[in-house]
Design an enzyme around this catalytic site. Structure first.
Site, PDB file in Angstrom:
ATOM      1  CE1 TYR A  41      47.598  36.257  42.868  1.00 55.29           C
ATOM      2  CE2 TYR A  41      47.547  38.505  41.794  1.00 55.29           C
ATOM      3  CZ  TYR A  41      48.595  37.437  42.735  1.00 55.29           C
ATOM      4  OH  TYR A  41      49.581  37.323  42.714  1.00 55.29           O
ATOM      5  CE  LYS A  86      49.297  41.914  47.982  1.00 52.56           C
ATOM      6  NZ  LYS A  86      49.836  40.773  48.519  1.00 52.56           N
ATOM      7  CD  GLU A 114      46.143  43.220  47.015  1.00 56.26           C
ATOM      8  OE1 GLU A 114      45.406  41.452  47.315  1.00 56.26           O
ATOM      9  OE2 GLU A 114      46.731  43.077  45.899  1.00 56.26           O
ATOM     10  CG  ASP A 167      46.623  34.781  48.235  1.00 55.34           C
ATOM     11  OD1 ASP A 167      47.858  35.587  47.525  1.00 55.34           O
ATOM     12  OD2 ASP A 167      45.815  36.216  47.772  1.00 55.34           O
ATOM     13  CE  LYS A 203      44.416  39.100  48.068  1.00 58.92           C
ATOM     14  NZ  LYS A 203      46.244  38.478  46.933  1.00 58.92           N
ATOM     15  CB  SER A 253      51.731  41.699  51.359  1.00 57.27           C
ATOM     16  OG  SER A 253      51.717  40.414  51.010  1.00 57.27           O
ATOM     17  CD  GLU A 281      47.608  44.096  41.239  1.00 53.31           C
ATOM     18  OE1 GLU A 281      47.219  43.034  42.115  1.00 53.31           O
ATOM     19  OE2 GLU A 281      48.286  44.369  40.129  1.00 53.31           O
ATOM     20  N   GLY A 320      53.610  42.277  38.813  1.00 53.82           N
ATOM     21  CA  GLY A 320      54.345  41.436  37.909  1.00 53.82           C
ATOM     22  C   GLY A 320      56.080  42.353  37.230  1.00 53.82           C
TER      23      GLY A 320
END
Ligand code: 13P
Length: 387
Positions: A387, A256, A214, A62, A174, A325, A216, A300
């Site tokens: 992203y 996630k 998510e 994505d 997401k 994922s 992160e 990463g």
């Protein structure tokens, strides 16, 4: 938001001292339990279960057009729509992918795109029993009043976008926001991240999409694993607090998370066993068993590292499906093999199957790490990656 209701039957009699009973007060209204997700509840639960099915995980492709451009430029290709389409076509038409992959997260462009032969990408996925998913956040921007941190945009108009994506065939969504350990994280940034995720999750469910939640926690930093554990516990406790406040149906979400690891610039690396121990400790403390699936991001790590860590987490039974994922950790060697050349497509698809199968085995706790290429062992961490 529409609310689903469930009734608790009240007992007809109640117990008195000495074991005698008497009839309860007449016609009290049954207790109503509020749960989110309205008319889509059953479908959300079954979508989430299908994504979280044994031996399968998610292929994340994505990347926004800008990030996809970075992937393409790493092999000398221009960031044009035909090149993005060719790359996604290679990935999504890989025969046999559905054995290891249960869902694919797409960028909006891909959700509406077709192969060069005119078959919708969404149909390529459905033919392999892979659920189409869609990135719905609008990316990160600086968070004023914070310590150089960011927040995630995309709530405006989200309900109507989700409804459109559902019509187009998407069944899960997401939203990726980030938390930086070296920047604090500040209480403001954590609260904003958690609240945004919870609002998004409620809106996605209300429109039939299973939300992937998510937050992160970036790998950036020289902190040790204990510090990551502390931050991850804080972040997930706030996320679940606000998910509950927003009446999100826990059986119809997927998480996630980042794995709990030392910062990328920390002096020592942690073993897969240590990462599994810390990550599972954090999850057990914070994630209710009602949640069907934990689908880790790779963040990463090298392809092999991400797979070994996942395998270590599946050495004993977990209350949730613990799977992957991955974007970078599923795509790196595929891109390197492809190099944008039609004659390499078959070889690149084989590489994708190798990676997908390795992670499928890791989901089942049966990956050995034998026979992996040097390319698959190369780390992909980039400071301040976006992203
Ligand atoms: P990585 O596996 O590259 O960290 O990607 C995670 C992600 O959020 C893409 O959907």
């Amino acid at each position: 938001m529409a609310m689903a209701t469930a009734k608790l039957s009240s007992p007809a009699t109640s117990l008195l001292a000495g074991g005698r009973t008497r009839r309860s007060a007449p016609a009290r209204r049954a207790t109503v339990i509020r749960a989110a997700a309205g008319s889509y509840s059953d479908e959300l639960v079954s979508t989430a279960k299908s994504v979280a099915s044994p031996g399968r995980g998610i292929l994340a492709i994505d990347e926004s057009n800008a990030t996809c451009g970075k992937r393409l430029s790493s092999i000398g290709l221009d960031n044009t729509e035909p090149n993005r389409q060719a790359y996604r076509q290679l990935l999504l038409t890989t025969a046999g992918l559905g054995e290891y992959i249960s869902g694919a997260i797409l960028f909006e462009e891909t959700l509406y795109q077709s192969t060069t032969d005119g078959k919708k990408f969404v149909d390529c996925l459905k033919d392999q029993n892979i659920m189409p998913g869609i990135k719905v956040d609008k990316g990160l921007v600086p968070l004023p009043g914070s310590n150089n941190e960011s927040w995630c945009q995309g709530l405006d108009g989200l309900a109507s976008r989700c409804a459109e994506y559902y019509k187009q065939g998407a069944r899960f969504a997401k939203w990726r926001t980030v938390v930086s350990i070296p920047c604090g994280p500040s209480a403001l940034a954590v609260k904003e991240a958690a609240w945004g995720l919870a609002r998004y999750a409620a809106i996605a469910q209300d429109n039939g999409l299973v939300p992937i939640v998510e937050p992160e926690i970036l790998l950036d930093g020289d902190h040790g694993i204990e510090r990551t554990l502390e931050v991850a516990e804080k972040v997930w406790s706030e996320v679940f607090f606000y998910l509950a406040e927003n009446n999100v149906l826990f059986e119809g979400i997927l998480l996630k998370p980042s794995m709990v690891t030392p910062g990328a610039e920390h002096k020592e690396k942690a073993s897969p066993e240590a990462i599994a121990k810390y990550t599972l400790t954090m999850l057990r403390r914070r994630v209710p068993p009602a949640v069907p699936g934990i689908m880790f991001l790779s963040g990463g790590q090298s392809e092999v590292e991400a797979t070994l860590n996942l395998n270590a987490m599946n050495q004993s039974a977990n209350p949730w499906h613990v799977s992957f994922s991955y974007a970078r950790a599923l795509q790196n060697s595929v891109l390197k093999t492809w190099q944008g050349r039609p004659e390499n497509i078959e070889a690149a698809q084989k590489v994708l199957l190798v990676r997908a199968k390795a992670n499928s085995l890791a989901q089942l706790g049966r990956y050995t790490g034998e026979g992996e290429s040097d390319e698959a062992k190369k780390g992909m961490f980039q400071k301040g990656y976006t992203y």
